[in-house]
Write an enzyme that holds these catalytic residues in place. Structure first.
Site, PDB file in Angstrom:
ATOM      1  N   TYR A   1       0.829  -1.219   0.000  1.00  0.00           N
ATOM      2  CA  TYR A   1       0.000   0.000   0.000  1.00  0.00           C
ATOM      3  C   TYR A   1       0.863   1.268   0.000  1.00  0.00           C
ATOM      4  CZ  TYR A   1      -3.587  -3.327   1.605  1.00  0.00           C
ATOM      5  OH  TYR A   1      -4.425  -4.406   1.740  1.00  0.00           O
TER       6      TYR A   1
ATOM      7  N   HIS B   1       1.230 -11.593   1.637  1.00  0.00           N
ATOM      8  CA  HIS B   1       0.099 -10.881   1.026  1.00  0.00           C
ATOM      9  C   HIS B   1      -0.690 -11.710   0.024  1.00  0.00           C
ATOM     10  CE1 HIS B   1      -1.350  -6.516   0.263  1.00  0.00           C
ATOM     11  NE2 HIS B   1      -2.336  -7.348   0.030  1.00  0.00           N
TER      12      HIS B   1
END
Ligand SMILES: NC(=O)c1ccc[n+]([C@@H]2O[C@H](COP(=O)([O-])OP(=O)(O)OC[C@H]3O[C@@H](n4cnc5c(N)ncnc54)[C@H](OP(=O)(O)O)[C@@H]3O)[C@@H](O)[C@H]2O)c1
Length: 268
Positions: A57, A117
């Protein structure tokens, strides 16, 4: 805030705040950082203590800055971040360096929940990455470890070859894509499910049904869908760029859905 007990005994607040666009220009995922911590400040004021970020992010430092600014003790917060494996795995040295950066950006010496992730197409490397997470867990730097976007076969790989069971599988789950089978598989293996994008997929028809249900309790459609997930032990991480809507997503602990409500929601 209600906590859910993970398979290693650690507690995770059942509602956390997503953060993938926080601190960014235009509230866009790929936006540059603005330099302020507005959404994190609001979330903390609203009572959020669990935050979900990721290396991918590019905004871990926004969360780190916001938490520091609050002056609340580090132990009050539950921080999740994730190893950026969208381009696969670039070796142990790379992983150690990325983890070091996460700790620095988050201004902390431990992470409550550290996830891989996303899986990629190399089983040996996935296991190598998992062994690295296990090592940080054993040293207390990661308090819990888990995975994200793992399907049954990826989970099996870790369950059969790893020394530590994942505490969490963070997956997509919302109206239109509940991911029911995988949630059951997680549960059968004592892996908690965290639902990402929990407020996605709500079209006009779904909104109408959820609003009807919510009217019985004085709750909004979003509150109803979040309540549905936590009633079945699915942890949710909604995010909002609006302080009132952030507060609403946390205000879901004073009503209970009936079996009939749950059936109607499950059918959406
Ligand atoms: N592991 C993964 O691969 C993965 C993938 C995607 C996301 N995630 C995580 O999951 C988090 C949440 O997912 P998301 O960011 O896609 O979206 P989301 O939480 O499902 O929210 C979608 C939209 O709903 C609105 N909203 C929020 N609260 C509301 C409320 N109480 N009432 C009505 N509308 C509301 C927000 O718009 P407004 O801002 O206008 O309120 C928001 O843009 C992410 O931030 C990220 O941390 C993880």
């Amino acid at each position: 805030m209600k906590n859910f007990k993970l398979n290693n005994g650690a507690g995770i607040p059942v509602v956390g705040s997503g953060a993938n666009t926080y601190g960014k220009e235009g509230n866009q995922y790929s936006g540059a950082l603005r330099g302020d911590t507005q959404e994190i400040d609001w979330a903390i004021e609203n009572g959020y203590r669990h935050f979900d970020t990721a290396q991918a992010y590019n905004n871990e430092e926004v969360l780190g800055k916001g938490l520091k600014k609050s002056s609340l003790p580090r132990e009050d917060f539950f921080i999740t971040t994730k190893l950026n494996t969208f381009k696969g795995f670039s070796g142990a040295d790379w992983a150690h360096a990325e983890i070091k950066k996460s700790l620095e950006k988050l201004q902390t010496d431990y992470i409550d929940l550290f996830l891989i992730h996303s899986p990629w197409d190399n089983q040996d490397e996935i296991l190598e990455a998992w062994n690295i997470l296990e090592d940080y867990y054993n040293r207390g730097v990661f308090r819990s470890i888990g995975v994200s976007n793992f399907e049954k076969e990826h989970l099996d790989l870790i369950l059969e070859n790893g020394k530590i069971k994942p505490a969490v599988n963070q997956i997509e789950s919302h109206i239109g894509k509940w991911n029911e089978e995988l949630i059951d598989y997680n549960k059968g293996n004592e892996i908690a499910t965290v639902a990402w994008s929990p407020l996605s997929g709500i079209d006009e028809n779904a909104k109408k049904v959820l609003d009807e249900i919510g009217d019985q309790y004085g709750k909004t459609y979003a509150q109803v869908v979040l309540r549905y997930q936590i009633e079945r032990d699915v942890i949710v991480i909604p995010k909002s760029h609006n302080k009132e809507r952030q507060a609403q997503s946390l205000d879901i602990f004073d009503f209970e859905l009936t079996a009939n409500d749950r059936e109607r929601i499950a059918a959406l």
